[in-house]
Design an enzyme around this catalytic site. Structure first.
Site, PDB file in Angstrom:
ATOM      1  N   PRO A  90       4.627  25.839 -85.326  1.00 50.22           N
ATOM      2  CA  PRO A  90       5.989  25.523 -84.888  1.00 50.22           C
ATOM      3  C   PRO A  90       6.513  26.388 -83.740  1.00 50.22           C
ATOM      4  CG  PRO A  90       5.861  25.469 -87.273  1.00 50.22           C
ATOM      5  CD  PRO A  90       4.531  25.959 -86.788  1.00 50.22           C
ATOM      6  N   SER A  98       4.110  25.761 -79.449  1.00 51.12           N
ATOM      7  CA  SER A  98       3.642  24.406 -79.177  1.00 51.12           C
ATOM      8  C   SER A  98       4.210  23.957 -77.841  1.00 51.12           C
ATOM      9  CB  SER A  98       4.058  23.458 -80.307  1.00 51.12           C
ATOM     10  OG  SER A  98       5.423  23.121 -80.194  1.00 51.12           O
ATOM     11  N   ASN A 152       0.985  16.694 -80.624  1.00 43.07           N
ATOM     12  CA  ASN A 152       1.406  15.635 -81.534  1.00 43.07           C
ATOM     13  C   ASN A 152       2.801  15.175 -81.122  1.00 43.07           C
ATOM     14  OD1 ASN A 152       1.316  14.062 -84.088  1.00 43.07           O
ATOM     15  ND2 ASN A 152       3.020  15.407 -84.661  1.00 43.07           N
ATOM     16  N   GLU A 153       2.900  13.956 -80.655  1.00 38.44           N
ATOM     17  CA  GLU A 153       4.209  13.381 -80.313  1.00 38.44           C
ATOM     18  C   GLU A 153       4.995  14.247 -79.337  1.00 38.44           C
ATOM     19  OE1 GLU A 153       6.398  12.169 -83.778  1.00 38.44           O
ATOM     20  OE2 GLU A 153       4.794  10.842 -84.436  1.00 38.44           O
ATOM     21  N   ASP A 190       4.858   6.339 -81.556  1.00 39.61           N
ATOM     22  CA  ASP A 190       4.871   4.943 -81.141  1.00 39.61           C
ATOM     23  C   ASP A 190       6.057   4.720 -80.196  1.00 39.61           C
ATOM     24  OD1 ASP A 190       3.937   2.416 -81.147  1.00 39.61           O
ATOM     25  OD2 ASP A 190       4.884   1.832 -83.032  1.00 39.61           O
ATOM     26  N   GLU A 242      -1.278   8.884 -88.223  1.00 37.26           N
ATOM     27  CA  GLU A 242      -0.312   8.874 -89.328  1.00 37.26           C
ATOM     28  C   GLU A 242       0.023   7.409 -89.554  1.00 37.26           C
ATOM     29  OE1 GLU A 242       3.297  11.007 -88.311  1.00 37.26           O
ATOM     30  OE2 GLU A 242       2.282  12.934 -88.164  1.00 37.26           O
TER      31      GLU A 242
HETATM   32  C1  LIG Z   1       8.403  10.998 -86.194  1.00 36.34           C
HETATM   33  O1  LIG Z   1       9.087  10.563 -85.052  1.00 36.34           O
HETATM   34  C2  LIG Z   1       8.794   9.229 -84.707  1.00 36.34           C
HETATM   35  C3  LIG Z   1       9.422   8.925 -83.386  1.00 36.34           C
HETATM   36  O2  LIG Z   1      10.566   9.676 -83.178  1.00 36.34           O
HETATM   37  C4  LIG Z   1       9.287   8.311 -85.798  1.00 36.34           C
HETATM   38  O3  LIG Z   1       9.017   6.985 -85.476  1.00 36.34           O
HETATM   39  C5  LIG Z   1       8.566   8.669 -87.074  1.00 36.34           C
HETATM   40  O4  LIG Z   1       9.078   7.908 -88.112  1.00 36.34           O
HETATM   41  C6  LIG Z   1       8.733  10.126 -87.387  1.00 36.34           C
HETATM   42  N1  LIG Z   1       7.822  10.422 -88.476  1.00 36.34           N
HETATM   43  C7  LIG Z   1       8.212  11.023 -89.561  1.00 36.34           C
HETATM   44  C8  LIG Z   1       7.171  11.188 -90.582  1.00 36.34           C
HETATM   45  O5  LIG Z   1       9.344  11.434 -89.729  1.00 36.34           O
HETATM   46  C1  LIG Z   2       3.835  19.262 -79.844  1.00 34.90           C
HETATM   47  O1  LIG Z   2       2.597  19.115 -80.512  1.00 34.90           O
HETATM   48  C2  LIG Z   2       2.370  20.007 -81.575  1.00 34.90           C
HETATM   49  C3  LIG Z   2       1.025  19.700 -82.176  1.00 34.90           C
HETATM   50  O2  LIG Z   2       0.002  20.110 -81.349  1.00 34.90           O
HETATM   51  C4  LIG Z   2       3.415  19.901 -82.631  1.00 34.90           C
HETATM   52  O3  LIG Z   2       3.214  20.908 -83.600  1.00 34.90           O
HETATM   53  C5  LIG Z   2       4.764  20.075 -82.013  1.00 34.90           C
HETATM   54  O4  LIG Z   2       5.729  19.837 -82.986  1.00 34.90           O
HETATM   55  C6  LIG Z   2       4.956  19.133 -80.853  1.00 34.90           C
HETATM   56  N1  LIG Z   2       6.207  19.438 -80.227  1.00 34.90           N
HETATM   57  C7  LIG Z   2       7.206  18.592 -80.204  1.00 34.90           C
HETATM   58  C8  LIG Z   2       8.437  19.078 -79.551  1.00 34.90           C
HETATM   59  O5  LIG Z   2       7.119  17.478 -80.654  1.00 34.90           O
END
Ligand SMILES: *[C@@H]1O[C@H](CO)[C@@H](O)[C@H](O)[C@H]1NC(C)=O
Ligand SMILES: *[C@@H]1O[C@H](CO)[C@@H](O)[C@H](O)[C@H]1NC(C)=O
Ligand SMILES: *[C@@H]1O[C@H](CO)[C@@H](O)[C@H](O)[C@H]1NC(C)=O
Ligand SMILES: *[C@@H]1O[C@H](CO)[C@@H](O)[C@H](O)[C@H]1NC(C)=O
Ligand SMILES: *[C@@H]1O[C@H](CO)[C@@H](O)[C@H](O)[C@H]1NC(C)=O
Ligand SMILES: *[C@@H]1O[C@H](CO)[C@@H](O)[C@H](O)[C@H]1NC(C)=O
Ligand SMILES: *[C@@H]1O[C@H](CO)[C@@H](O)[C@H](O)[C@H]1NC(C)=O
Ligand SMILES: *[C@@H]1O[C@H](CO)[C@@H](O)[C@H](O)[C@H]1NC(C)=O
Length: 554
Positions: free
Chosen positions: A126, A129, A165-166, A208, A271
């Site tokens: 956390p 990243s 990731n995202e 997505d 996921e």
């Molecule tokens: C993570 O973020 C995505 C996009 O913002 C969302 O569609 C998804 O439901 C989230 N996943 C979880 C497990 O909260």
């Molecule tokens: C960026 O990717 C990492 C995984 O490699 C994840 O732990 C982190 O939450 C992501 N940062 C954001 C802002 O989504």
């Protein structure tokens, strides 16, 4: 007699095989070949039946600079407790989001290897990243990523890593993709330079999002078709679009199948498991998507990873821990997932019958919805270069109080049309990258302070900044010469580092210690010229007389 002994040994081995008693040392690694994963021992195609496996962890990013995590692969009692239940779900992959490289993972990796279970690990944690709104690929991140690779490389049941990731989760964050792709390149380079198992891959897991097609193309493209050095080894897709008893069309699985048909590397659901609108509540997911994912999608998708094992605040858990975490109690959706998985008989392709035919896609063109240029990528992060550079300067930073840096960055970068700060630029939209854009804040500030000092007659008063900087006697340590050429060439091309990523390097300071690490939330950054690029000179031209404190906030 000999024959009988051989037979007995074979029988024992066969029985052991049935029990799946391979250790992490002799389990067959998984390899990427074209669009699929294969077992290296026999060339059977490998389809992921995975579970996301980390307690109390939000993979969706956090702005909490205090966020911590618990390493699921360092909890041997937990791994043993969960194994029989994971096996009921036919699990062959666990996705872990953050491991602690300093912990011992032997027990869990052995437990899982003995059951034919592989691991994919995210590389960040956390606090360290790639931040979506202020992305960088820097020394701190490099040390973290290479530290995770070092810690897991000996386990043959590691399939690979996610470099992000995202990290692009809305339309205005596409520039972050450039820094994640640079991280992919450098992590692949590290695996290769350390002679680690070459079958370990590096990928990205995407949300997505509307830019998903551009993202997928960007991570798989190789500008100039120069091999696969910057290409992801696999593509993870976090998909929550099949909710309840959906279907192939309504879930858009069909569209995704069509899109990825021509993709050059394996794609899988990193996921899945929507909990919205489920009759009976989130713990009653029917998991009817399993029939399609392991049905006619297997020639394009390599299975998927269900989100997630442990129950937490977000309600996605498949099991509840009871008796002070000593035992496991499955929810109804665990049971439906098990029966869905029990009823599939996926069609697979043997490696020997398969010839990869998909080539790298074209890189997406830049415009309002896709910002980063395809080339150049942010330069390699090289801790040695940063250390060599700092030692070579006549003006260095003496203050370790990072809260004092921002004023100085803004002041210097506001002078001389921003030229003093060219060496630390990292603008993925214009493709302007200085060679030092990945160094720690202290080293970056040293560089720009020294540029200012050089530009102002090398007078001691031009190397002070209210006591933040001071003159020093410049040194070129051995081995630094060619590295330093990278800076003077001005192209931002940085040689790949050699040696262990986490090793202490030279005189380099300022990275990886304290809570204000760059790359984490709440980090100190030199944002003035970064965010405002070419505008700096103009924006600051009239402010030259204002005290540095007056230029604090941008
Ligand atoms: C993570 O973020 C995505 C996009 O913002 C969302 O569609 C998804 O439901 C989230 N996943 C979880 C497990 O909260
Ligand atoms: C960026 O990717 C990492 C995984 O490699 C994840 O732990 C982190 O939450 C992501 N940062 C954001 C802002 O989504
Ligand atoms: C290939 O090896 C894997 C791992 O040992 C095993 O699960 C699979 O069944 C084997 N494939 C065949 C066709 O025997
Ligand atoms: C982080 O922890 C420190 C010390 O406990 C506290 O002062 C600070 O407010 C916390 N920050 C956040 C964002 O929770
Ligand atoms: C994207 O937009 C959001 C909301 O307006 C903003 O908070 C964020 O800083 C923007 N990110 C970037 C990289 O511009
Ligand atoms: C990447 O390229 C190298 C060298 O050409 C090759 O050996 C390797 O198999 C390629 N990797 C993938 C995943 O295609
Ligand atoms: C795959 O299966 C789904 C559900 O049975 C069906 O709707 C779809 O048309 C099939 N797709 C292909 C390409 O056969
Ligand atoms: C990159 O440079 C462009 C053009 O100068 C500017 O509009 C943009 O804000 C800069 N991006 C960042 C993240 O600094």
């Amino acid at each position: 007699m000999k024959g009988i002994w051989t037979g007995a040994a074979a029988l024992v081995a066969a029985l052991a095989g049935t029990a799946g008693a391979a250790s992490y040392d002799d389990i067959a690694p998984i390899e990427v070949y074209g669009q699929h994963f294969f077992y290296t021992n026999n060339g059977s195609q490998f389809l992921m039946k995975g579970v996301a496996y980390q307690q109390n962890y939000s993979p969706n990013g956090t702005t909490d600079s205090n966020a911590s995590y618990t390493d699921p692969l360092a909890d041997s009692a937990g791994c043993k407790r969960d194994l029989p239940y994971l096996q009921q779900l036919y699990t062959n992959v666990l996705r872990v989001y953050a491991i602690d490289p300093t912990k011992d993972h032997d027990d869990c990796m052995e437990t899982f290897a003995s059951a034919g279970i592989y691991v994919i690990a995210d590389l960040s944690e956390p606090k360290t990243s790639i931040v979506s709104d202020d992305p960088e690929w820097n020394v701190d991140l490099y040390r973290r990523y290479t530290g995770v690779v070092d810690a897991l490389s000996k386990y043959k049941n590691v399939i690979g890593f996610f470099a992000g990731n995202e990290n692009v989760s809305s339309g205005n964050q596409t520039a972050a993709a450039a820094f994640v792709k640079a991280a992919v390149r450098d992590t692949k380079g590290y695996i290769s330079s350390q002679n680690y198992r070459s079958t370990m891959g590096v990928g990205y897991a995407t949300a997505d999002v509307p830019t998903r097609d551009d993202l997928a193309a960007y991570f798989a493209c190789e500008p100039g078709n120069t091999g696969n050095a910057t290409q992801i080894d696999f593509w993870g897709y976090n998909v929550y679009s099949w909710c309840g008893d959906s279907n192939y069309a309504d879930s858009s699985y069909g569209e995704r199948y069509d899109f990825f048909k021509d993709y050059p590397v394996p794609v899988f659901f990193a996921e899945y498991g929507c909990i919205e609108g489920i009759t009976g509540g989130p713990t009653h997911r029917p998991f009817t998507e399993v029939q399609v994912l392991y049905g006619n999608m297997t020639d394009v998708f390599s299975g998927g990873i269900v989100y997630q094992w442990f129950m937490s605040e977000n309600n996605y858990g498949l099991v509840e821990l009871q008796d002070s975490d000593a035992s496991v109690s499955p929810y109804p959706d665990f049971t439906s997932l098990r029966s869905e998985l029990a009823s599939v008989t996926p069609t697979t392709t043997a490696r020997s019958k398969y010839t990869p035919s998909n080539s790298a896609p074209a890189c997406p063109s830049t415009g309002s919805s896709w910002l980063p240029v395809a080339s150049p990528l942010p330069p390699s992060v090289n801790p040695q270069l940063c250390a060599c550079m700092a030692a070579s300067l006549g003006c260095n930073i003496k203050s370790t109080d990072e809260s004092a840096y921002e004023d100085v960055f803004n002041y210097i970068c506001g002078k001389n049309d921003g030229k003093y700060c060219a060496g630390i630029q990292h603008n993925a939209t214009t493709g302007d990258f200085g060679a030092l854009g990945g160094c720690a804040p202290k080293d970056q500030l040293a560089w720009v302070a020294n540029e200012y000092y050089n530009g102002n007659g090398k007078s001691a008063s031009a190397c002070d900044f209210s006591g933040v900087a001071t003159t020093q006697s410049a040194q070129t340590s051995s081995g630094c010469g060619t590295l330093l050429d990278a800076i003077s060439s001005g192209t931002g091309t940085v040689p790949s580092p050699t040696g262990k990523g986490t090793a202490a390097v030279g005189t380099e300071t300022g990275a990886a210690s304290g809570s204000k690490s760059k790359g984490g939330a709440g980090s100190v950054s030199p944002p003035g010229f970064v965010a405002y690029g070419g505008l700096i000179g103009a924006a600051y031209a009239g402010l030259a007389a204002v005290s540095m404190a007056g230029m604090l906030v941008l």
